[in-house]
Design a protein around this motif. Structure first.
Motif: not given
Length: 480
Positions: A262-266, A300-307, A355-371
């Motif tokens: 595959x074209x990994x970047x694509x 996976x490295x490329x995906x993490x860099x994008x996120x 995510x809970x710091x600053x502007x995230x504190x009152x919202x329902x935010x989560x870090x984009x995650x790779x397992x």
């Protein structure tokens, strides 16, 4: 704050029978976004009566006449795209760029079916008897009850209401209780477009009560639903008692396959579009990432860099790429899936936390995650997550990954990336899904059929295929 009327019946905005209200909360800030009326089955029955009374005259209009109303609506929705997009972002968190794209998609549906209304053709069939003539007519089903979800509140409505109206049906729409503000504004545009009284009706309110009214009322001839497989099964079971027609666009659990050629970047960009758009809250979102063992580390490295570059924040800010989850329940489900995977050996390559710091504190935010190092025993690999988390599973060969990809009760969407033309055709044919993106992380278009296999649904929306579920086929034999 006075509640906004959210029930539209017989061309009028009404208070709910119960006089109850619903508070809408902005998931990015926790602030109150509005208060609307909240109806129930009694309001739904009134709306059904109005739609039933309007059916005779609406269905007898010429297709060209019905088309004019839909084209008026297309122009209104397109002209109000910014306003509608801001309401979508306010009430469910979608980034404005995506919300505008959704509204334009809805407008395209209204325009497409404005044209498709004029192309409902019948047939003449050669008779085997010399003194008989055979005609096949296509006629509208009747009153359609439409139920739509919160994740695409405007476009999901358009995909059901536009073909139903084009076919000559009248409609009662129950939008999601999480996104009533954009629904109300859309129906104000229906009103402005001049649709005759009773042709289009809307009831914002209690899902169970309204859904039961749709099931029990014999004047409803068709239920069109997008939502969870669990609720879809309940509606199908109830509809069966009166042999009501149904179309169901239900849950998904899409595999995303990256081959070693595959074209990994694509593929990374395609995965970002499929998995992290709308914060992963799409029925066609990639849920399982299968990467060939020869390229799993580099991909996976490329995906993490994008996120790492992706901006998470309030959808109304211009630089936001990933907004919040819609509510606390959705957030807790995502966190539960992450914890379950980690307890069974998965490692977090990126993200993993709220995510809970600053502007995230009152919202329902989560870090984009790779397992990474995921396996098929984990919830996240067999349950629909509906959030910005992707588990990575390495595979050795084509045959094994097809088996893993098809090992699901769902069959809505699947994706595969490869530069091998023969393999691309094999994937298109062998993956047991209603939608297959080959080197394409965003395959949906207005003119294409949208729907799933297995427990992901019945029927298709979009294009010429979207009309079929709203039309009856009548055979007429004439002796001459």
């Amino acid at each position: 704050m006075e509640a906004t009327k959210s029930i539209f019946i017989q061309g009028e905005w009404l208070e709910s029978e119960s006089e109850e209200t619903l508070t809408v909360v902005n998931p990015a800030t926790g602030d109150q976004a509005g208060i609307v009326g909240f109806g129930d089955g009694r309001d739904a029955d009134k709306a059904i009566d109005a739609a039933h009374a309007a059916f005779a005259s609406w269905s007898q209009l010429t297709a060209r006449e019905r088309s004019k109303y839909l084209y008026n609506l297309y122009e209104l929705v397109r002209n109000h795209r910014d306003e509608l997009a801001e309401l979508i972002s306010l009430e469910m968190g979608k980034p404005l760029r995506e919300a505008k794209g959704e509204v334009l998609g809805a407008a395209d549906n209204f325009m497409w079916y404005a044209e498709e209304a004029k192309r409902v053709y019948g047939d003449t069939v050669p008779s085997s008897v010399s003194n008989k003539r055979i005609m096949v007519l296509r006629q509208p089903v009747g009153v359609v009850a439409a139920i739509t979800p919160w994740n695409f509140p405007v476009n999901m409505a358009a995909r059901k209401l536009a073909p139903a109206l084009a076919a000559g049906c009248t409609v009662v729409w129950k939008p999601a209780e999480g996104t009533p503000l954009s629904a109300i504004r859309l129906f104000q545009l229906f009103e402005q477009a001049g649709f005759p009284k009773g042709v289009v009706n809307m009831v914002v309110g209690k899902p169970e009560s309204i859904g039961q009214a749709f099931i029990d009322n014999p004047k409803v001839r068709k239920i069109a639903f997008t939502g969870s497989t669990r609720v879809g099964k309940l509606l199908m079971e109830g509809a069966a008692k009166q042999v009501k027609r149904v179309s169901m666009e239900l849950g998904g659990h899409a595999p995303f396959i990256v081959f070693d050629d595959a074209n990994l970047d694509a593929a990374v960009e395609g995965l970002f579009e499929s998995k992290f758009r709308n914060c992963g809250q799409m029925c066609i979102s990639a849920n399982r990432l299968y990467v060939h063992e020869a390229v799993v580390e580099s991909f996976t490295e490329k995906l993490v860099e994008r996120l790492k570059k992706a901006k998470v924040g309030d959808g109304r800010k211009k630089d936001t790429e990933i907004g919040p989850l819609v509510n606390e329940r959705g957030l807790n489900k995502v966190l539960d899936h992450i914890r379950d995977a980690m307890s069974q050996g998965a490692r977090v390559a990126h993200g993993g936390s709220r995510l809970t710091d600053g502007d995230y504190g009152n919202g329902f935010f989560i870090e984009p995650t790779v397992l990474v190092e995921a396996n098929e025993e984990m919830k996240i690999v067999y349950e629909e997550t509906f959030g910005p988390v992707i588990p990575v599973i390495a595979f050795k060969d084509e045959a094994s990954v097809v088996t893993m990809a098809n090992n699901s009760n769902y069959g809505l969407a699947a994706y595969a990336y490869s530069e091998n033309v023969s393999r691309c055709f094999r994937m298109a044919e062998q993956l047991e899904y209603g939608i297959v993106g080959i080197n394409d992380g965003s395959p949906t278009q207005t003119q294409a059929p949208f729907g799933g296999m297995k427990e992901s649904g019945i029927g298709r929306e979009g294009g010429v295929y979207g009309m079929d579920g709203f039309l009856e086929t009548k055979f007429v034999s004439i002796t001459v």
